[in-house]
Design an enzyme around this catalytic site. Structure first.
Site, mmCIF file in Angstrom:
data_model
loop_
_atom_site.group_PDB
_atom_site.id
_atom_site.type_symbol
_atom_site.label_atom_id
_atom_site.label_comp_id
_atom_site.label_asym_id
_atom_site.label_seq_id
_atom_site.Cartn_x
_atom_site.Cartn_y
_atom_site.Cartn_z
ATOM 1 N N SER A 179 17.991 -48.730 26.642
ATOM 2 C CA SER A 179 16.545 -47.775 26.359
ATOM 3 C C SER A 179 16.016 -47.667 26.808
ATOM 4 C CB SER A 179 15.792 -49.301 25.196
ATOM 5 O OG SER A 179 16.063 -49.437 24.398
ATOM 6 N N LEU B 178 8.185 -3.326 -3.076
ATOM 7 C CA LEU B 178 6.864 -3.060 -2.746
ATOM 8 C C LEU B 178 6.209 -4.085 -0.948
ATOM 9 C CD1 LEU B 178 5.304 -1.856 -6.153
ATOM 10 C CD2 LEU B 178 6.920 -0.644 -4.752
ATOM 11 N N ARG C 284 -6.812 -10.593 1.623
ATOM 12 C CA ARG C 284 -7.576 -12.073 1.370
ATOM 13 C C ARG C 284 -6.313 -12.758 2.085
ATOM 14 N NH1 ARG C 284 -6.928 -11.489 -4.957
ATOM 15 N NH2 ARG C 284 -5.911 -9.596 -4.280
ATOM 16 N N GLU D 207 -3.735 -3.507 -18.141
ATOM 17 C CA GLU D 207 -4.521 -4.751 -17.641
ATOM 18 C C GLU D 207 -6.278 -5.026 -17.915
ATOM 19 O OE1 GLU D 207 -2.923 -4.802 -14.906
ATOM 20 O OE2 GLU D 207 -1.339 -3.428 -15.185
ATOM 21 N N ALA E 37 3.751 -2.490 1.307
ATOM 22 C CA ALA E 37 3.596 -2.218 2.185
ATOM 23 C C ALA E 37 1.795 -2.564 2.666
ATOM 24 C CB ALA E 37 3.209 0.083 1.439
ATOM 25 N N THR F 34 1.058 1.600 -6.931
ATOM 26 C CA THR F 34 2.168 0.736 -6.843
ATOM 27 C C THR F 34 3.476 1.757 -7.897
ATOM 28 O OG1 THR F 34 1.835 0.256 -9.233
ATOM 29 C CG2 THR F 34 2.370 -1.686 -7.744
ATOM 30 N N ALA G 293 16.219 -47.100 22.393
ATOM 31 C CA ALA G 293 15.164 -46.728 21.757
ATOM 32 C C ALA G 293 14.343 -46.154 23.475
ATOM 33 C CB ALA G 293 14.177 -48.119 21.704
ATOM 34 N N ASN H 29 15.776 -31.549 29.075
ATOM 35 C CA ASN H 29 16.533 -30.444 29.046
ATOM 36 C C ASN H 29 15.259 -29.049 29.322
ATOM 37 O OD1 ASN H 29 14.328 -30.800 26.918
ATOM 38 N ND2 ASN H 29 16.442 -29.383 25.675
#
Length: 410
Positions: free
Chosen positions: A374, A9, A16, A157, A11, A81, A349, A355
């Protein structure tokens, strides 16, 4: 083994969550919530999956359109449901076998739990079986009501519970297995006799019990697995639980994670034995790390990165879509993007591969045994032959790469 179908389920809109993205596509540790439910179904031997979609259906279908075992079923109007499963009647009508029904927003589900549920269903020759959990705080969940012999009598429930029933700790987290025939017969008879005017799947279960058919409830769901996601706070909580699982699995396989709460590792990542992950390391996407590597602290590994054995990445080093061969060292403040770095290359470093030219992502190849001083800037596209030395602070382009001195001459 009988053929098995899962109905997932997916859907709901979930106001919230306050989102324009389909709820089940929100990610937990690098993968959509729905992916974990699909994995669990496949682990349990499910042959076909019916994913019930509604809000954001185009997003879900596009994400999973290559999955050949999935059929998408639209629930145009969300009416509960039971109604969601009714929408699958066309695909279940000629099917004779077991039907798993699960929620797509419950990513903590485990395949082993579903296997336990299915095995119990077959063993008991039940018309319906559900996996339950026992929670210290059952607030918000439907309670499992049993008779004096332990047989399930129904699900009540939260809003409908008596004071006595509210004290029940055994709950329904939404793991169902039905025989297809009794399920479809019961769905034909349920009605929306409730405040929300919705069709509830639990009503179908009650009808099957009332018909005298065998219904079984097995306490098989670990408490932490029950949590579904209905808001951003729950998403964060679920992600933390999943991250703990990922890191536990890696540590059990021989990876050292120095400070687990301050480390984040994608569920898709693969990390080899005796590799050490230092604090504040972030590994995102399909990343492969070999054995005896040392990563971090404050390292960032991005999708499609491969580190072979004995690679050291140090503080504030970022690697993206690159292959670092055995023995590479990049200890400080470097960026390696879209690069292949040869064996035993030392990256000094602050050195980077440039790129992106503003329009294209371009490749850098650094030959075995080279030394990158470096602060060097390597401008892609670029190929540095093996054994070359890039002086500190250099800017290297493809036109000048052949002029580089050899490391052996330094």
């Amino acid at each position: 083994m009988a053929e098995r179908i899962a109905v997932i389920l997916a859907a709901g809109m979930s106001t919230r969550m306050n989102t324009k993205l389909a709820k089940v596509l929100h990610e937990v540790c690098g993968r959509p919530m729905l992916a974990y439910v699909l994995d669990a179904c496949r682990h349990a031997g499910v042959d076909r999956v019916l994913v019930v979609v509604g809000y954001g259906k185009e997003q879900i279908i596009e994400r999973y359109r290559e999955d050949k075992d999935i059929t998408f079923v639209e629930q145009a109007e969300q009416r509960g449901t039971g109604h969601a499963v009714m929408c699958c009647a066309e695909h279940l009508g000629s099917f004779d076998g077991q039907v798993l029904i699960l929620y797509g927003d419950a990513p903590l589900i485990r395949g082993q739990t579903l296997t336990t549920l299915l095995d119990k269903h077959v063993q008991e020759k039940a018309a319906a079986t559900l996996a339950t959990s026992v929670l210290a705080d059952p607030h918000g969940y439907g309670r499992i009501v049993r008779d004096a012999y332990g047989n399930i009598q129904g699900i009540v429930e939260e809003n409908d519970c008596t004071d006595t029933q509210r004290g029940i700790k055994e709950v329904n987290p939404g793991y169902y297995c039905f025989e297809s025939g009794p399920l479809l017969t019961a769905l034909d008879k349920i009605t929306p006799n409730n405040v929300k005017n919705e069709y509830y799947l639990t009503d179908a279960l009650h009808l099957i019990i009332a018909q005298g058919r065998k219904v079984v409830a097995i306490t098989a769901v670990p408490p932490e697995d029950c949590m579904g996601v209905n808001n951003r706070m729950q998403l964060s909580h679920v992600s933390k639980i999943m991250q703990e699982r990922i890191q536990s699995r890696l540590m059990e396989s021989g990876v050292t994670i120095v400070d687990p709460p301050n480390t984040w590792i994608d569920v898709r990542a693969e990390i080899g034995q005796d590799t050490v992950i230092e604090p504040f390391t972030y590994i995102h996407g399909q990343v492969k790390v070999g054995q005896n590597c040392r990563i971090g602290p404050f390292a960032y590994l991005r999708d499609q990165t491969v580190l072979e054995d004995d690679v050291v990445l140090g503080v504030f080093t970022e690697v993206k879509s690159s292959i670092l061969r055995e023995g590479v060292r990049a200890r400080h403040h470097s960026y390696l993007g879209d690069a292949t770095v040869g064996r035993h290359v030392n990256v000094g470093a602050g050195s980077i591969t440039a790129n992106f030219d503003g329009q294209r992502i371009l490749q850098t190849d650094i030959g075995d045994g080279s030394f990158i001083g470096s602060g060097a800037v390597l401008i892609a596209p670029l190929e540095i032959p093996p054994g070359r030395r890039v002086e500190p602070g250099s800017v290297v382009r493809k036109e000048t790469a052949k002029q580089l001195g050899k490391e052996s001459d330094a």
